[in-house]
Write a protein that holds these residues in place. Structure first.
Motif, PDB file in Angstrom:
ATOM      1  N   MET A  36       0.833  -1.199   0.000  1.00 29.10           N
ATOM      2  CA  MET A  36       0.000   0.000   0.000  1.00 29.10           C
ATOM      3  C   MET A  36       0.875   1.259   0.000  1.00 29.10           C
ATOM      4  N   PRO A  37       0.826   2.070  -1.060  1.00 29.08           N
ATOM      5  CA  PRO A  37       1.612   3.304  -1.073  1.00 29.08           C
ATOM      6  C   PRO A  37       1.080   4.304  -0.053  1.00 29.08           C
ATOM      7  N   ARG A  38       1.976   4.767   0.799  1.00 29.82           N
ATOM      8  CA  ARG A  38       1.535   5.677   1.851  1.00 29.82           C
ATOM      9  C   ARG A  38       2.724   6.466   2.382  1.00 29.82           C
ATOM     10  N   ILE A  39       2.467   7.691   2.838  1.00 33.64           N
ATOM     11  CA  ILE A  39       3.492   8.564   3.413  1.00 33.64           C
ATOM     12  C   ILE A  39       2.998   9.049   4.770  1.00 33.64           C
ATOM     13  N   CYS A  40       3.883   9.051   5.771  1.00 37.41           N
ATOM     14  CA  CYS A  40       3.534   9.568   7.090  1.00 37.41           C
ATOM     15  C   CYS A  40       4.721  10.354   7.635  1.00 37.41           C
ATOM     16  N   ARG A  41       4.476  11.599   7.999  1.00 40.62           N
ATOM     17  CA  ARG A  41       5.521  12.384   8.650  1.00 40.62           C
ATOM     18  C   ARG A  41       5.217  12.431  10.144  1.00 40.62           C
ATOM     19  N   LEU A  42       6.154  11.955  10.945  1.00 42.37           N
ATOM     20  CA  LEU A  42       5.971  11.911  12.382  1.00 42.37           C
ATOM     21  C   LEU A  42       6.208  13.278  13.012  1.00 42.37           C
ATOM     22  N   ASP A  43       5.657  13.461  14.204  1.00 43.82           N
ATOM     23  CA  ASP A  43       5.808  14.742  14.896  1.00 43.82           C
ATOM     24  C   ASP A  43       7.271  15.083  15.170  1.00 43.82           C
ATOM     25  N   ASP A  44       8.111  14.046  15.277  1.00 48.78           N
ATOM     26  CA  ASP A  44       9.530  14.300  15.534  1.00 48.78           C
ATOM     27  C   ASP A  44      10.311  14.602  14.254  1.00 48.78           C
ATOM     28  N   GLY A  45       9.596  14.674  13.112  1.00 48.42           N
ATOM     29  CA  GLY A  45      10.216  15.048  11.848  1.00 48.42           C
ATOM     30  C   GLY A  45      10.582  13.896  10.940  1.00 48.42           C
ATOM     31  N   ARG A  46      10.627  12.663  11.472  1.00 50.03           N
ATOM     32  CA  ARG A  46      10.970  11.528  10.618  1.00 50.03           C
ATOM     33  C   ARG A  46       9.879  11.288   9.571  1.00 50.03           C
ATOM     34  N   LEU A  47      10.322  10.957   8.364  1.00 52.35           N
ATOM     35  CA  LEU A  47       9.415  10.683   7.260  1.00 52.35           C
ATOM     36  C   LEU A  47       9.403   9.183   7.012  1.00 52.35           C
ATOM     37  N   VAL A  48       8.209   8.565   7.057  1.00 60.99           N
ATOM     38  CA  VAL A  48       8.061   7.135   6.802  1.00 60.99           C
ATOM     39  C   VAL A  48       7.323   6.971   5.475  1.00 60.99           C
ATOM     40  N   VAL A  49       7.916   6.205   4.559  1.00 62.23           N
ATOM     41  CA  VAL A  49       7.366   6.086   3.205  1.00 62.23           C
ATOM     42  C   VAL A  49       7.280   4.618   2.807  1.00 62.23           C
ATOM     43  N   ASN A  50       6.102   4.213   2.364  1.00 61.03           N
ATOM     44  CA  ASN A  50       5.926   2.915   1.713  1.00 61.03           C
ATOM     45  C   ASN A  50       5.644   3.190   0.246  1.00 61.03           C
ATOM     46  N   PRO A  51       6.484   2.703  -0.669  1.00 64.78           N
ATOM     47  CA  PRO A  51       6.288   3.027  -2.091  1.00 64.78           C
ATOM     48  C   PRO A  51       5.167   2.246  -2.749  1.00 64.78           C
ATOM     49  N   GLY A  52       4.587   1.272  -2.033  1.00 61.30           N
ATOM     50  CA  GLY A  52       3.644   0.370  -2.664  1.00 61.30           C
ATOM     51  C   GLY A  52       4.380  -0.759  -3.362  1.00 61.30           C
ATOM     52  N   SER A  53       3.656  -1.564  -4.101  1.00 55.68           N
ATOM     53  CA  SER A  53       4.232  -2.741  -4.736  1.00 55.68           C
ATOM     54  C   SER A  53       4.447  -2.521  -6.222  1.00 55.68           C
ATOM     55  N   VAL A  54       5.629  -2.880  -6.693  1.00 57.29           N
ATOM     56  CA  VAL A  54       5.871  -2.900  -8.135  1.00 57.29           C
ATOM     57  C   VAL A  54       4.975  -3.940  -8.798  1.00 57.29           C
ATOM     58  N   GLY A  55       4.877  -5.123  -8.180  1.00 55.99           N
ATOM     59  CA  GLY A  55       4.360  -6.262  -8.914  1.00 55.99           C
ATOM     60  C   GLY A  55       3.009  -6.818  -8.573  1.00 55.99           C
ATOM     61  N   LEU A  56       2.407  -6.436  -7.425  1.00 55.66           N
ATOM     62  CA  LEU A  56       1.123  -7.031  -7.032  1.00 55.66           C
ATOM     63  C   LEU A  56       0.288  -5.995  -6.292  1.00 55.66           C
ATOM     64  N   PRO A  57      -0.740  -5.424  -6.936  1.00 50.32           N
ATOM     65  CA  PRO A  57      -1.476  -4.311  -6.341  1.00 50.32           C
ATOM     66  C   PRO A  57      -2.586  -4.691  -5.368  1.00 50.32           C
TER      67      PRO A  57
END
Length: 265
Positions: free
Chosen positions: A163-184
């Motif tokens: 699942m493509p998703r972006i979350c920026r934490l309150d402490d500034g860290r950026l967490v990113v899931n690019p999603g799947s190349v091959g299986l949606p």
């Protein structure tokens, strides 16, 4: 600095080629690969052979562990790959680290920094089917923060959920899931029944860039000939993959497709 992140290729070579072409056209200093590379009823050996010479910074996912285990009790997707992989391909998979720090600021993990099976940016519940629930929701900020733990990184990139998703934490860290190349899309029953669906058949990846104001991320969806991939899945008895590849949604379930494929005549 500008780099691309791919994950969960699952042996889908046409999708991988389309994503790599898009990355080349967009420009990137590097490409990071977050694992689950070959497992599935598509092109496991060809995908490995395409990636090995590229020598991308790559980590293993849970399926890299699984395809290298004994065949007894192995799931159908892992078994398809495991029965075909050559000794050099298996050695490459076995050499991959569980996590990787890239350019000091970026931490690569498959699930979370502590587990290749835990969902990072999604949370599974026990409410599948209630009021149309898919049994999964976006994780709360508190949940993501707890799963990030004390990992020291400006950016944490993860995969596993498709699942493509972006979350920026309150402490500034950026967490990113690019999603799947091959299986949606896929269905799963652990820890409870749930469906993961992107809602379109596109191949997914992310582009990250550091600018004057810090890190930013862009989620990208790439068109390719997904019907070729779906036909390959059908040829190997996986109607569930074929449905997901064509639509980005779960149609036939894995258990149903595997049972049908094993049925004589």
């Amino acid at each position: 600095m500008r780099f691309a992140v791919v994950s969960d290729i699952h042996g889908n070579l046409p999708a991988l080629q389309a994503v790599l072409d898009d990355i080349a056209a967009s420009g990137a200093d590097a490409i990071l690969n977050l694992g689950d590379i070959v497992s599935g009823p598509l092109w496991p050996c060809e995908t490995a052979d395409h990636l090995i010479p590229l020598a991308l910074p790559t980590i293993r996912g849970n399926h890299e562990r699984q395809v290298l285990r004994p065949l007894d009790g192995m799931g159908a997707s892992d078994r398809h790959a495991a029965e075909r992989l050559t000794p050099p391909q298996r050695a490459w998979l076995a050499s991959l680290p569980a996590a990787l720090r890239w350019q000091q600021e970026v931490l690569c993990c498959h699930g979370t920094p502590s587990s290749d099976l835990q969902y990072f940016l999604e949370t599974v519940g026990a409410d599948f089917g209630e009021r149309g629930s898919r049994g999964v929701r976006a994780a709360t900020h508190a949940e993501v923060l707890a799963r990030a733990g004390s990992a020291e990184a400006a950016v944490i990139v993860c995969g596993h959920t498709h699942m493509p998703r972006i979350c920026r934490l309150d402490d500034g860290r950026l967490v990113v899931n690019p999603g799947s190349v091959g299986l949606p899309a896929y269905d799963d029953s652990h820890p409870h029944e749930h469906l993961m669906e992107t809602g379109s058949p596109h191949a997914r990846y992310a582009m990250l860039e550091k600018g004057r104001h810090g890190w930013s991320a862009q989620l990208r969806a790439v068109a390719y000939d997904w019907d070729i991939a779906a036909r390959q899945a059908e040829a190997h008895g996986r109607g569930d993959w074929a449905d997901a590849l064509r639509t980005g949604r779960v149609g036939r379930r894995e258990a149903e497709a595997v049972a049908t494929a094993r049925r004589p005549g």
